[in-house]
Design an enzyme around this catalytic site. Structure first.
Site, PDB file in Angstrom:
ATOM      1  N   GLY A 193       0.792  -1.228   0.000  1.00  0.00           N
ATOM      2  CA  GLY A 193       0.000   0.000   0.000  1.00  0.00           C
ATOM      3  C   GLY A 193       0.819   1.271   0.000  1.00  0.00           C
ATOM      4  CG  ASN A 232       2.128   3.103  -5.737  1.00  0.00           C
ATOM      5  OD1 ASN A 232       2.483   4.116  -6.329  1.00  0.00           O
ATOM      6  ND2 ASN A 232       2.792   1.956  -5.823  1.00  0.00           N
ATOM      7  CG  LEU A 275      -1.948  -8.384  -7.443  1.00  0.00           C
ATOM      8  CD1 LEU A 275      -1.000  -9.440  -6.901  1.00  0.00           C
ATOM      9  CD2 LEU A 275      -1.220  -7.465  -8.407  1.00  0.00           C
ATOM     10  CG  LEU A 315      -9.824  -9.753 -15.122  1.00  0.00           C
ATOM     11  CD1 LEU A 315      -8.575  -9.040 -15.595  1.00  0.00           C
ATOM     12  CD2 LEU A 315      -9.991 -11.095 -15.835  1.00  0.00           C
ATOM     13  CG  ASN A 373      -3.847  -1.420 -12.693  1.00  0.00           C
ATOM     14  OD1 ASN A 373      -3.667  -1.518 -11.478  1.00  0.00           O
ATOM     15  ND2 ASN A 373      -3.211  -2.190 -13.570  1.00  0.00           N
ATOM     16  CG  HIS A 415       1.618  -3.333 -15.258  1.00  0.00           C
ATOM     17  ND1 HIS A 415       1.131  -4.457 -14.621  1.00  0.00           N
ATOM     18  CD2 HIS A 415       2.697  -3.725 -15.959  1.00  0.00           C
ATOM     19  CE1 HIS A 415       1.884  -5.495 -14.954  1.00  0.00           C
ATOM     20  NE2 HIS A 415       2.845  -5.080 -15.770  1.00  0.00           N
ATOM     21  CD  GLU A 440       4.695   1.751  -9.032  1.00  0.00           C
ATOM     22  OE1 GLU A 440       4.246   0.872  -9.779  1.00  0.00           O
ATOM     23  OE2 GLU A 440       4.937   1.556  -7.827  1.00  0.00           O
TER      24      GLU A 440
END
Ligand code: GAR
Length: 186
Positions: A12, A14, A83, A85, A100, A102, A172
């Protein structure tokens, strides 16, 4: 203020960075996690953001999570190290509103099973000379939604996966809040 819900499954860092950077401009209503022991939940407590932990059944076989998002009058959903879908009921309710991040330059090193440390290991094993981040809208396939932003960092022959992870995290922390702010406040 726009209402944002964050989904996170891991540390966490981010999520915390986004909240710290945007808390005066955005209302962070909830952090949702599919992992009861995820460190992000401790960060949420410190940041005084409510949390909900859900399982596969809540997510894929019912409208439980969707109802939570609707009840909170959610404007945008941010996936920060999440992670799974996203199921169709949630995608349909929030078209172009789910973002999102990546840790690679998609379409390289994306898809099911490509996340976190695994990505950086693959980048080093393939002797890539650069990596980076991709921020994208979420659709029904892993890592295939419309790309909003990419930033690159160099990868040197002597870099370990941890070195690459460090550089990617720096990108990020710098850009994810900026891109979110631009998307939701314009
Ligand atoms: C981040 O590097 C993010 O890009 C990655 O997980 C990490 C979460 O770190 N996401 C993916 O790999 C999604 N496929 P954090 O929990 O410390 O923010």
């Amino acid at each position: 203020m726009k209402n944002i819900v964050i989904f996170a499954s891991g540390s966490g860092s981010n999520a915390e960075n986004i909240i710290e950077r945007l808390k005066d401009k955005v209302n962070f209503t909830l952090i949702l996690s599919n992992k009861r022991d995820a460190y992000v939940l401790q960060r949420a407590e410190k940041l005084k953001i409510p949390t909900v932990v859900f399982d596969r059944k809540n997510f894929y076989e019912s409208d439980d999570v969707l109802k939570i998002l609707i009840d909170l009058q959610t404007d945008f959903v941010v996936l920060a190290g999440f992670l799974w879908l996203v199921p169709n009921n949630i995608l349909r309710a929030f078209p172009n509103k789910i973002i999102n991040i990546h840790p690679a330059l998609l379409p390289k090193y994306g898809g099911k099973g490509m996340y976190g440390e695994r990505v950086h290991k693959a980048v080093v094993e393939n002797c890539e000379t650069e990596s980076g981040i991709t921020i994208h809208l979420v659709n029904e396939k892993y890592d295939e939604g419309q790309v909003l932003f990419q930033a690159k960092c160099p990868v040197f022959p002597t870099d370990s996966p941890d070195d690459v992870a460090h550089k990617v995290h720096e990108l990020e922390y710098k850009y994810f809040p900026e891109v979110i702010e631009k998307l939701i406040l314009t």
